[in-house]
Design an enzyme around this catalytic site. Structure first.
Site, short mmCIF file in Angstrom:
data_model
loop_
_atom_site.label_atom_id
_atom_site.label_comp_id
_atom_site.label_asym_id
_atom_site.label_seq_id
_atom_site.Cartn_x
_atom_site.Cartn_y
_atom_site.Cartn_z
N GLU A 35 0.79 -1.23 0.00
CA GLU A 35 0.00 0.00 0.00
C GLU A 35 0.83 1.28 0.00
OE1 GLU A 35 -2.33 -1.19 3.41
OE2 GLU A 35 -1.16 0.17 4.63
N CYS A 77 3.59 8.54 0.54
CA CYS A 77 4.23 7.62 1.49
C CYS A 77 4.27 6.23 0.85
CB CYS A 77 3.42 7.61 2.78
SG CYS A 77 4.05 6.44 3.98
N CYS A 110 6.88 -6.76 7.31
CA CYS A 110 8.10 -6.21 7.91
C CYS A 110 8.56 -7.16 9.01
CB CYS A 110 7.79 -4.83 8.51
SG CYS A 110 9.27 -4.05 9.20
N CYS A 165 7.64 -3.88 15.45
CA CYS A 165 7.35 -2.79 16.39
C CYS A 165 5.95 -3.01 16.97
CB CYS A 165 7.42 -1.44 15.67
SG CYS A 165 9.05 -1.15 14.95
N CYS A 196 2.68 -1.22 15.58
CA CYS A 196 2.50 -1.19 14.13
C CYS A 196 1.83 -2.46 13.64
CB CYS A 196 3.87 -1.03 13.47
SG CYS A 196 3.83 -1.25 11.69
N CYS A 246 -0.01 2.54 9.02
CA CYS A 246 0.55 1.67 7.99
C CYS A 246 0.07 0.23 8.19
CB CYS A 246 2.07 1.77 7.93
SG CYS A 246 2.95 0.88 9.19
S1 SF4 Z 1 6.91 0.63 12.31
FE1 SF4 Z 1 6.08 -1.20 11.31
S2 SF4 Z 1 6.79 -1.10 9.20
FE2 SF4 Z 1 8.06 0.33 10.40
S3 SF4 Z 1 9.85 -0.88 11.05
FE3 SF4 Z 1 8.36 -1.07 12.68
S4 SF4 Z 1 7.20 -2.95 12.21
FE4 SF4 Z 1 8.29 -2.32 10.36
#
Ligand code: SF4
Length: 354
Positions: A94, A108, A115, A119, A122, A333
């Site tokens: 996306e 963006c 990923c 995190c 996220c 995101c």
């Molecule tokens: S915020 Fe989300 S997309 Fe960005 S590095 Fe951390 S886990 Fe990965």
């Protein structure tokens, strides 16, 4: 067996020049093709009227130019537009267009499918890493969004950790900067990292781009929990790498700080943050945590946000509150992808934890 066709959007100017030399053609063919692809948005060799018929036929036999259109577009009441693209292997990725003042827009873009960084705040992190995007897949997000109007700034802050896909990202940046192509200046492109220290140093040596570091905590204990990468590169190491990062005069590193209620939004945090930034040409982006379906954290109280910002400003640290746009669409995101995949798999939404 026939050779697979080379997608020309995967190639930098140097690689494209090599490609044409391999065909025994002149070097200037590379810049000619780049203008067609990125300035005029042409992806069909037949339309490239300044190439001879013989060359066009040769290109059709050996190369292709991928072209994207979104599978889903969500538009928010504030004009934020979120695109979901289906990749050739069926994965999705996306991209978000964020309107700025006047007719300007920031895009963006994503750099990976999923990923690996996990995190805690996220949604993308919960998918795990499926794969890196190719250079063409990174570049195509910009090409596709530009069909909807001009883009002034690019931020690599969508799905994925850009420095975990360093090679393809550096090539995509080279393509963004090509004067024969999009012609973005490096000042208009920002790369955000969660803090992969060795790759940060490599990036600084290889190419210019505005660096943003997703910081989000002022102690290792809290950052370890929010961003597991901190266990590998703790704050001391990360901040030392930021101090060493090559910056042009007046350039700053942006530190992204998502304020989360009772986790990192206290005066003590603000004070520690001032200490961490000592000696770094820095700017702080304060982002109010966006509570969403399934999120484990809460948005901070407005008075805490105000006090945090005031504390930094009073100590001569540039601290801006980044407006949270696209609140009524899947804004954070990974949310559009999450929603689509739940709908496809007919899974219930995750429960909201207190
Ligand atoms: S915020 Fe989300 S997309 Fe960005 S590095 Fe951390 S886990 Fe990965």
């Amino acid at each position: 067996m026939s050779q697979p066709l080379t997608d020309l959007k995967n190639l930098t100017l140097e690689e494209l020049t090599g490609f044409f030399s391999g065909l025994g053609k002149e070097r200037f063919r590379a810049t000619q093709i780049l203008r067609w692809i990125y300035r005029r948005g042409v992806t069909n060799f037949e339309e490239m009227t300044d190439l001879s018929k013989a060359l066009r036929e040769e290109l059709v036999a050996r190369a292709r130019i991928s072209d994207w259109n979104p599978e889903v577009v969500e538009t928010s009441s504030d004009g934020t537009r979120k695109y979901l693209f289906r990749l050739e292997d069926g994965q999705t990725v996306e991209t978000v267009r964020i309107p700025m003042e006047g007719e300007r827009a920031t895009l963006c873009i994503s750099t990976q499918v999923g990923c690996a960084m996990q995190c805690a705040f996220c949604l993308t992190g919960t998918f795990g890493l499926l794969r890196n995007l190719t250079t063409a897949e990174i570049v195509n997000q910009v090409c596709a969004a530009m069909k909807d109007g001009p883009i002034n700034n690019i931020v690599l802050m969508g799905m994925g950790e850009p420095l975990h896909n360093l090679e393809n990202v550096v090539k995509a940046l080279e393509i963004f900067y090509l004067t024969e192509g999009f012609g973005f200046s490096a000042r208009k492109v920002t790369l955000s990292t969660c803090g992969l220290v060795p790759e940060m140093s490599q990036l600084g040596r290889r190419i210019r781009v505005n660096l943003a570091v997703s910081l989000n905590a002022t102690t290792d204990a809290v950052r370890d929990e929010l961003m597991p990468i901190n266990r590998r590169y703790p704050l001391k190491v990360l901040m030392a790498a930021c101090r060493d990062y090559p910056l042009a005069p007046r350039e700053r590193i942006t530190f992204e700080y998502i304020l989360i209620r009772d986790v990192n939004d206290t005066q003590a945090d603000a004070k520690r943050l001032v200490g961490l930034l000592h000696g770094i040409s820095a700017k702080v982006n304060l982002i109010v945590y966006n509570e969403h379906e399934g999120s484990a954290f809460r948005a901070p109280l407005p008075e805490r946000v105000q006090a945090f910002q005031t504390y930094l400003l009073d100590r001569q640290i540039v601290a801006v509150r980044r407006a949270s746009k696209g609140q009524d669409i899947s804004a954070a995101c990974g949310q559009l992808k999450g929603k689509l995949e739940r709908a496809q798999a007919k899974l219930p939404a995750p429960a909201v934890e207190d």
